[in-house]
Design an enzyme around this catalytic site. Structure first.
Site, PDB file in Angstrom:
ATOM      1  N   GLN A  88     -12.249 -14.153   7.137  1.00 51.37           N
ATOM      2  CA  GLN A  88     -11.228 -15.192   7.308  1.00 51.37           C
ATOM      3  C   GLN A  88     -10.802 -15.274   8.768  1.00 51.37           C
ATOM      4  OE1 GLN A  88      -8.248 -15.103   3.766  1.00 51.37           O
ATOM      5  NE2 GLN A  88      -9.072 -13.028   3.929  1.00 51.37           N
ATOM      6  N   HIS A 106     -12.678 -19.676   8.231  1.00 52.10           N
ATOM      7  CA  HIS A 106     -11.571 -20.455   8.812  1.00 52.10           C
ATOM      8  C   HIS A 106     -11.818 -20.875  10.248  1.00 52.10           C
ATOM      9  CE1 HIS A 106      -8.865 -18.471   5.559  1.00 52.10           C
ATOM     10  NE2 HIS A 106      -9.579 -19.481   5.088  1.00 52.10           N
ATOM     11  N   GLY A 172      -8.253  -5.552   4.804  1.00 48.33           N
ATOM     12  CA  GLY A 172      -7.195  -6.121   5.636  1.00 48.33           C
ATOM     13  C   GLY A 172      -6.862  -7.563   5.365  1.00 48.33           C
TER      14      GLY A 172
HETATM   15  N1  APR Z   1      -5.781  -1.941   8.556  1.00 50.74           N
HETATM   16  C1  APR Z   1      -6.060  -2.645   7.430  1.00 50.74           C
HETATM   17  N2  APR Z   1      -5.256  -3.610   6.921  1.00 50.74           N
HETATM   18  C2  APR Z   1      -4.106  -3.862   7.592  1.00 50.74           C
HETATM   19  C3  APR Z   1      -3.739  -3.179   8.776  1.00 50.74           C
HETATM   20  C4  APR Z   1      -4.631  -2.176   9.254  1.00 50.74           C
HETATM   21  N3  APR Z   1      -4.357  -1.468  10.369  1.00 50.74           N
HETATM   22  N4  APR Z   1      -2.529  -3.668   9.192  1.00 50.74           N
HETATM   23  C5  APR Z   1      -2.174  -4.620   8.308  1.00 50.74           C
HETATM   24  N5  APR Z   1      -3.097  -4.735   7.339  1.00 50.74           N
HETATM   25  C6  APR Z   1      -3.127  -5.632   6.176  1.00 50.74           C
HETATM   26  C7  APR Z   1      -1.766  -6.051   5.661  1.00 50.74           C
HETATM   27  O1  APR Z   1      -1.226  -5.073   4.786  1.00 50.74           O
HETATM   28  C8  APR Z   1      -2.121  -7.344   4.921  1.00 50.74           C
HETATM   29  O2  APR Z   1      -2.544  -7.079   3.587  1.00 50.74           O
HETATM   30  O3  APR Z   1      -3.768  -6.824   6.564  1.00 50.74           O
HETATM   31  C9  APR Z   1      -3.325  -7.884   5.713  1.00 50.74           C
HETATM   32  C10 APR Z   1      -2.969  -9.059   6.573  1.00 50.74           C
HETATM   33  O4  APR Z   1      -2.612 -10.137   5.732  1.00 50.74           O
HETATM   34  P1  APR Z   1      -2.337 -11.552   6.403  1.00 50.74           P
HETATM   35  O5  APR Z   1      -1.478 -11.364   7.617  1.00 50.74           O
HETATM   36  O6  APR Z   1      -1.888 -12.463   5.321  1.00 50.74           O
HETATM   37  O7  APR Z   1      -3.770 -12.001   6.960  1.00 50.74           O
HETATM   38  P2  APR Z   1      -4.951 -12.653   6.124  1.00 50.74           P
HETATM   39  O8  APR Z   1      -4.968 -12.158   4.708  1.00 50.74           O
HETATM   40  O9  APR Z   1      -6.201 -12.469   6.914  1.00 50.74           O
HETATM   41  O10 APR Z   1      -4.558 -14.224   6.131  1.00 50.74           O
HETATM   42  C11 APR Z   1      -5.498 -15.110   5.567  1.00 50.74           C
HETATM   43  O11 APR Z   1      -4.131 -16.956   6.364  1.00 50.74           O
HETATM   44  O12 APR Z   1      -2.906 -17.935   8.042  1.00 50.74           O
HETATM   45  C12 APR Z   1      -4.125 -17.938   7.396  1.00 50.74           C
HETATM   46  O13 APR Z   1      -6.116 -18.669   8.342  1.00 50.74           O
HETATM   47  C13 APR Z   1      -5.222 -17.603   8.352  1.00 50.74           C
HETATM   48  O14 APR Z   1      -7.267 -16.409   7.897  1.00 50.74           O
HETATM   49  C14 APR Z   1      -5.853 -16.357   7.760  1.00 50.74           C
HETATM   50  C15 APR Z   1      -5.443 -16.425   6.308  1.00 50.74           C
END
Ligand code: APR
Length: 233
Positions: A88, A106, A172
């Site tokens: 993503q 994305h 993540g």
């Molecule tokens: N290692 C692994 N995971 C982690 C770490 C780490 N060091 N730090 C944070 N996380 C986890 C968080 O607990 C959370 O579950 O990463 C995840 C981040 O979630 P989001 O911020 O929602 O990111 P993501 O899931 O990639 O968002 C999806 O949303 O805004 C849109 O297009 C954007 O691609 C993105 C999509």
């Protein structure tokens, strides 16, 4: 050796490279409003604001380095050549860690695209796009990003890939954004599914199918990769 492994990543895999996640406390969507920078309406009403937002993220991306989790996935691909990455993320840290077969759902922050032909991409040199520059087809270039509310062109292919998985590794992601978050549902019932995240996501009906590894990516991913190599090589 011929296990079909699908690695599905979100912003969390790049967190330890210093790139912000979206929904953790202090995340990107606490600092910027999605409707100001990541929707078709935002692009039409205030394109310079969108360009500035992605310039800042591109500058951070180019200054960041892949971390041990990215490199562990590259190692996994060396041992299991059928490993496909579906991300993503718009950063290029998987590629810079030496991974191949990376499918971005994305978009990609290092690329711009025509507004006449979404498949007509241009690689941007450096971090700064200057709004108003035009594609060869005459249209004003836009970031090669899938805005909220836009189609996710690579999702169909991603589902086909996921449906062939022997093993799926989810790293993540809060599994908040669809259709990407539904990718897990395309894994075969026979597939082993692992999820690596320091915070336990809500898995609903999938909770009993997913092996949850509560760890940061740089700890959990290398350990899982070594375990899979030990088990299946
Ligand atoms: N290692 C692994 N995971 C982690 C770490 C780490 N060091 N730090 C944070 N996380 C986890 C968080 O607990 C959370 O579950 O990463 C995840 C981040 O979630 P989001 O911020 O929602 O990111 P993501 O899931 O990639 O968002 C999806 O949303 O805004 C849109 O297009 C954007 O691609 C993105 C999509």
């Amino acid at each position: 050796m011929n296990k079909k492994i699908v690695v599905f990543t979100g912003a969390g895999i790049s967190a330890e490279s210093g790139l912000g996640t979206f929904r953790d406390s202090g995340g990107i969507w606490e600092k910027f409003r999605i409707e100001d920078v990541c929707t078709p309406d935002a692009w039409h009403t205030n394109p310079e604001c969108c360009v500035e937002f992605y310039n800042l993220r591109r500058r951070d991306t180019l200054a960041a380095e892949p971390n041990m989790a990215h490199f562990a996935i590259t190692k996994l691909q060396e041992v299991f050549p059928n490993t496909q990455i579906i991300t993503q993320n718009i950063d290029n840290l998987h590629e810079r860690a030496g991974s191949n077969n990376v499918l971005h759902l994305h978009g990609e922050i290092t690329k711009l695209r025509s507004q006449k032909d979404p498949s007509a991409l241009v690689e941007l040199e450096g971090w700064e796009q200057h709004y108003g520059e035009r594609h060869a087809d005459g249209s004003i270039l836009r970031p090669h990003i899938v805005f909220f509310g836009e189609d996710v062109p690579n999702f169909t292919l991603a589902c086909e890939i996921a449906s062939q998985a022997d093993i799926m590794i989810v790293i993540g992601t809060s599994l908040n954004v669809y259709p990407a978050a539904s990718l897990l549902t395309y894994a075969p019932v026979s597939a082993e599914i692992y999820l690596i995240d320091p915070n336990e996501p809500t898995l609903g009906c999938y909770a009993d199918r997913v092996g949850f590894i509560q760890a940061k990516a740089t700890e959990g991913v290398p350990a899982l990769v070594d375990a899979l190599i030990e088990t299946y090589q």
